[in-house]
Structure formats: C-alpha cells, structure tokens
Design a protein around this motif. Sequence first.
Motif, short mmCIF file in Angstrom:
data_model
loop_
_atom_site.label_atom_id
_atom_site.label_comp_id
_atom_site.label_asym_id
_atom_site.label_seq_id
_atom_site.Cartn_x
_atom_site.Cartn_y
_atom_site.Cartn_z
N MET A 231 0.82 -1.20 0.00
CA MET A 231 0.00 0.00 0.00
C MET A 231 0.86 1.26 0.00
N LEU A 232 2.02 1.20 0.63
CA LEU A 232 2.90 2.36 0.66
C LEU A 232 3.38 2.76 -0.73
N LEU A 233 3.37 1.81 -1.66
CA LEU A 233 3.86 2.07 -3.01
C LEU A 233 2.85 2.81 -3.87
N ALA A 234 1.65 3.05 -3.34
CA ALA A 234 0.53 3.59 -4.13
C ALA A 234 0.87 4.83 -4.95
N PRO A 235 1.64 5.80 -4.44
CA PRO A 235 1.91 7.00 -5.25
C PRO A 235 2.61 6.73 -6.57
N LYS A 236 3.30 5.60 -6.67
CA LYS A 236 4.05 5.31 -7.90
C LYS A 236 3.50 4.10 -8.66
N ILE A 237 2.43 3.49 -8.17
CA ILE A 237 1.80 2.41 -8.91
C ILE A 237 1.14 3.01 -10.16
N ALA A 238 1.39 2.39 -11.31
CA ALA A 238 0.92 2.96 -12.58
C ALA A 238 -0.60 2.97 -12.67
N ARG A 239 -1.09 4.04 -13.25
CA ARG A 239 -2.50 4.17 -13.58
C ARG A 239 -2.62 4.55 -15.05
N PHE A 240 -3.73 4.20 -15.66
CA PHE A 240 -3.93 4.42 -17.09
C PHE A 240 -3.67 5.88 -17.45
N LYS A 241 -2.71 6.08 -18.34
CA LYS A 241 -2.32 7.41 -18.81
C LYS A 241 -2.01 8.36 -17.66
N ASP A 242 -1.49 7.79 -16.57
CA ASP A 242 -1.05 8.59 -15.42
C ASP A 242 -2.17 9.46 -14.83
N GLN A 243 -3.41 9.04 -15.01
CA GLN A 243 -4.53 9.81 -14.48
C GLN A 243 -4.79 9.40 -13.04
N ALA A 244 -4.66 10.34 -12.12
CA ALA A 244 -4.81 10.04 -10.70
C ALA A 244 -6.21 9.51 -10.38
N ARG A 245 -7.21 9.92 -11.15
CA ARG A 245 -8.58 9.48 -10.87
C ARG A 245 -8.81 8.04 -11.31
N GLU A 246 -7.92 7.51 -12.14
CA GLU A 246 -8.05 6.13 -12.61
C GLU A 246 -7.62 5.16 -11.51
N LYS A 247 -8.33 4.05 -11.37
CA LYS A 247 -7.94 3.03 -10.41
C LYS A 247 -6.74 2.26 -10.95
N ALA A 248 -5.91 1.78 -10.04
CA ALA A 248 -4.76 0.98 -10.46
C ALA A 248 -5.20 -0.43 -10.87
N ALA A 249 -6.36 -0.88 -10.37
CA ALA A 249 -6.83 -2.23 -10.64
C ALA A 249 -6.92 -2.50 -12.13
N GLY A 250 -6.32 -3.61 -12.56
CA GLY A 250 -6.34 -4.01 -13.95
C GLY A 250 -5.23 -3.43 -14.78
N TYR A 251 -4.56 -2.40 -14.29
CA TYR A 251 -3.49 -1.76 -15.05
C TYR A 251 -2.17 -1.85 -14.28
N GLY A 252 -1.99 -0.99 -13.30
CA GLY A 252 -0.77 -1.08 -12.49
C GLY A 252 -0.76 -2.29 -11.59
#
Length: 292
Positions: A231-252
């Motif tokens: 969970m601590l890694l969350a700020p750098k876990i990839a999200r679709f097109k680097d959109q903060a509103r996108e969930k990491a689930a399925g992508y990062g």
Amino acid sequence: MYKYVAYIDEAGDDGLKVIRPMDQSGSSEWLILSAVVVRAEREQEVKGWVKSIQDELWNYHSKTIHFAKLNQNKKLFVCDALSKLGARYFVVCSNKKNMLRYENPRASKIPSTNWFYCWLTRILLERVTHFVHWHSIKETGTPQKVKIEYSSRGGLSYSQMSAYYDWIRYQGDNTFLKAGKIYWEVLKYELLKVYAAEERAGLQLADVVASSFFKACDIYNTGACDPRFAMLLAPKIARFKDQAREKAAGYGVKLMPNLRTANLDPTQEEVFRYYGYPYEWWDPGSSNRKGQ
C-alpha cells in the motif's frame, strides 16, 4: 537507442504440479511479477537511489536490498522510500490454485522451461509497453524504445525469452489471452537483457515491489498477510495514462484470475480492494480457459 528502462523481477515460483494450500510441500500459491519503469535519462541515478536507501537502513550490512531479508520496520522504510522515486511500478499477481497441473498445449511449443513465467510476462508487458508507447508519444510525438532488464533469479535465459517473444509476435494479437496487446513498436530484441539482481540496482527495486505484493496476499510461505508494504507504493503504482482518478486495478495492479474466481481469504483480498478491485469484477482476461 532507448528512452525508458523496465526492470522485471518476481516473487514466488512458477510450479504448477503441486501447489499450496492443497499440498503444504507444494510450490507457492502465488507468482507475482513486477516492473519498475524509469526514463533512460534517470538510469544512472538508480544505483544512487538504492545506495541512498541502504545508507539509511540502520545496522544493514548487505551489498544488495532483498525485501525478504528485511525486518518489518526496514520493509516499511524501504517501501516508503520507493514511493518517492521517479519511477512507475506495475505488478501481475497470479493466484495459481486454478492452474493446478495445467499444461498449455500452445506454450509447450516454446523452447523454454519457463512457459508459465513467460506467459505472465506477456501480461506485464502489455501494460508496460502501453505506458511507454503512450508516454513517449506524449513527450516526443513518436513511440520510443524501452530496454527490458530481467532478473535471472528464476532461471530465465535470454534465449528462452527471445524464443517466447518470437512465438507471441508470430501469433500477433490472436493469442491465448484475449485481453490487451503488446506495443511492439517500443520493443527491440537488442534491448532485452538478463542479469543477476546483485548486478543491477533497478532489479533490487523490482524485488521490493514484487515481494511487497507477495507479502500482502501470501498466507503460506511468509505467514499472515501484511498489505502495508504494498500500500505504501501507491503514489508510484501505474494508472492508465497517469490519471490520478483512474484506479490501479487491472493496469498497475493486475490480479489473475479475478477476485470472484480466485476464491481468496479475506485478508488476501485487502490489497486488491485497496487498489480498486470490487468483488464483482468483470475482467476480459477471465473469459479464457482456467480463469487465468
């Protein structure tokens, strides 16, 4: 020749003949692959990142960072440090219970003893190459190459992975798994490398990412689940097109199979729910044979 570097490591093993918890002497319930992606211009900084983290670890005498050998406080410190680096992290988490004794007749044609690892690598590369393709076009207007550095810890060889790349490229996108695609424009065989983790600082970062997720959902090899590190890694876990509103689930963070099919202990689910997986999760990857 390249504008990005992806360091890839794993936690767990790719054995399918005997799997925990069905047999306590079996292979790990999970195989988790991770990728740490950095810009090529920062490649020379990676060794310094790792050295700086090592210097801050009290009474730590190893020349490399290996997550499994750290105590709880050191794990928390290291993961917090990774949350501040100039990188993006991807993980593919395969719960292998539904793959027990499974044999892939197509993959058996690959001249590789690591077909399951290779197959999961494809899922990881779908996400990494999409990110590099999108990001490089945004930055430069054209797709740029990514150098891939694999850890040799799992017995992987350059020839095995090259053979697998040839195989899936020959298939095009008409592959066993229907979800996703590899963006071949950003890959180049000459930029595929295999190293011992001790040789490459970036692979040590990838070990932390993979192992923190392994600790988050494993209850047989490492004791009770502890999702705090992942969970601590969350700020750098990839999200679709680097959109903060996108969930990491399925992508990062990619779980295979989906939560409903995986039939996990509630403590194992916590990290996936944190990254955006609901219980009723429709996943294109779940429609193929064996749910993976």
